[in-house]
Design an enzyme around this catalytic site. Sequence first.
Site, PDB file in Angstrom:
ATOM      1  CE  LYS A  97      11.502  -0.256  -8.992  1.00 50.10           C
ATOM      2  NZ  LYS A  97      10.409  -0.921  -9.739  1.00 50.10           N
ATOM      3  CB  SER A 172       7.174   0.382  -8.002  1.00 59.09           C
ATOM      4  OG  SER A 172       7.892  -0.533  -8.832  1.00 59.09           O
ATOM      5  CB  SER A 196       6.715  -1.186 -11.796  1.00 66.50           C
ATOM      6  OG  SER A 196       5.773  -1.655 -10.864  1.00 66.50           O
TER       7      SER A 196
END
Length: 495
Positions: A97, A172, A196
Amino acid sequence: MGSGGDDALLPSRRLRRGLVKGMMTLTGAAAALRKGSLKSLQLVNECLQRIDTYNPKLNAYITVMRESALAAAQACDKDAAAGKFRGPLHGIPIALKDTIDTAGARTTAGSAVFDSRFPNEDAEAVRRLTAAGAIVIGKTNLHEFASGGTSAVSYYGPVRNPWALDRDPGGSSGGSAAAMAADLCLAALGTDTGGSLRTPASLCGVVGLKPTYGRISIRGIVPLVWTLDHCGTMTRTVEDAAILLQVLAGYDPADIYSAQHPVPDYRKEMKQPVKQMRLGIVRTPFFDHIEPDIRAAVDEAIREVIAMTRRATDVVLEDQSGTDLAGEVYAYHEELFRTSANRYQIPVRRTLQNGAEPRAFEYVKSWRTVMTLRRGIDAWFDDKGVDLLVLPTRRRGPEVTAEALERAVSLQQVKPILENTAEFNVLGIPAITVPCGFTSDNLPVGLMIAGRPWAEGQVLALADAYEKATEWHKRLPPLAPDTKVPSLPPSNAAI
């Protein structure tokens, strides 16, 4: 799956039947690399070819680290030929990420604010991965600064769900989940502050593990809420998650949030029997307003895990009102927001504006409430007479991306979309989501299993037992090179 009958195949054929068809796991690839029937360079090239084909459709990666990944693969193959294996992830391509710092490689957090940010050091999690032989193949897209439950609000454009390109993958950490589901890597890291990581893992049909708070160092990771931030894994199987956790877990004295606690052998603990485990079914409010297809899939999954274990009891979690730590969000962004407010996306800018003046006493009271809940969670498990909790990872399927963007920039009250996950960040306890079915629209459904602090072994054991009893994790997104990408209407989410 794994390194079974495919080991007899030539590496190039096995890659076509394996990775391209979604049947090459981290565990299987690692075994083949050790055996010498597969080269890291082949594996990395295969991922890069799939990225070239499918990333234009998914927008899962912000940065593809092609040259460094190929060079690392060649070095891994050279070491392997000499019998020198760096660790359990030797030669395995992994995605990160884009909140996770990589030395000399851009880390943007999905924001124009950081579009030219090149960290000087790797995050501690990255250092551990590369020390174990892993190859970072790229940095994945996300909801800007991880500050939302979609992956639609990004300076680099929305991420698309591999199961339905008109849908959001959740957030996310949506880019990591999409990349994992589409076999654009063999594993991925994400972060989880209110769900997330588990939300997109569930909506993309992969395994998502959030360990105990402090189990994996968050040093070198762009924060959202320090007190709630966890780093975790996305993988094809539960065993793959155990391998990754083994590498990542452990005390980091330079991280003030890291906990000094023994690290067991997770693959060994994953094999413990589950027949004496006592389950708590967390129904209220986690089944409220749940979509019928998701309810049916989760109910069936719960029946299966109950049949594997000792007994099940309905339980209710402790009240978590008064745990708003939004002041920590603004604390990190204060200087950035003061000088670069116009570079944030509208939804994140609005969040920061609303949290610009948190009252100190309210924050302190919230923080003490969180600490009190964490201190008492072991006693809560004892009092309820349960070892593990099971519930739906989400009550709703993935949103249509255009609707997610419209909702994000509207002035109306934003609906909660992390509705079943945030409580486990407050408690800081380990939780995993595993595929447990599909809706009538062929969209994945996830089952969440959570345990008491440091009980990752039990969580992994039940998740692995369920996975081995089902076939859901073997189903693949309907992606093909000629799959059409639906267009999005113009949006003012990005400016």
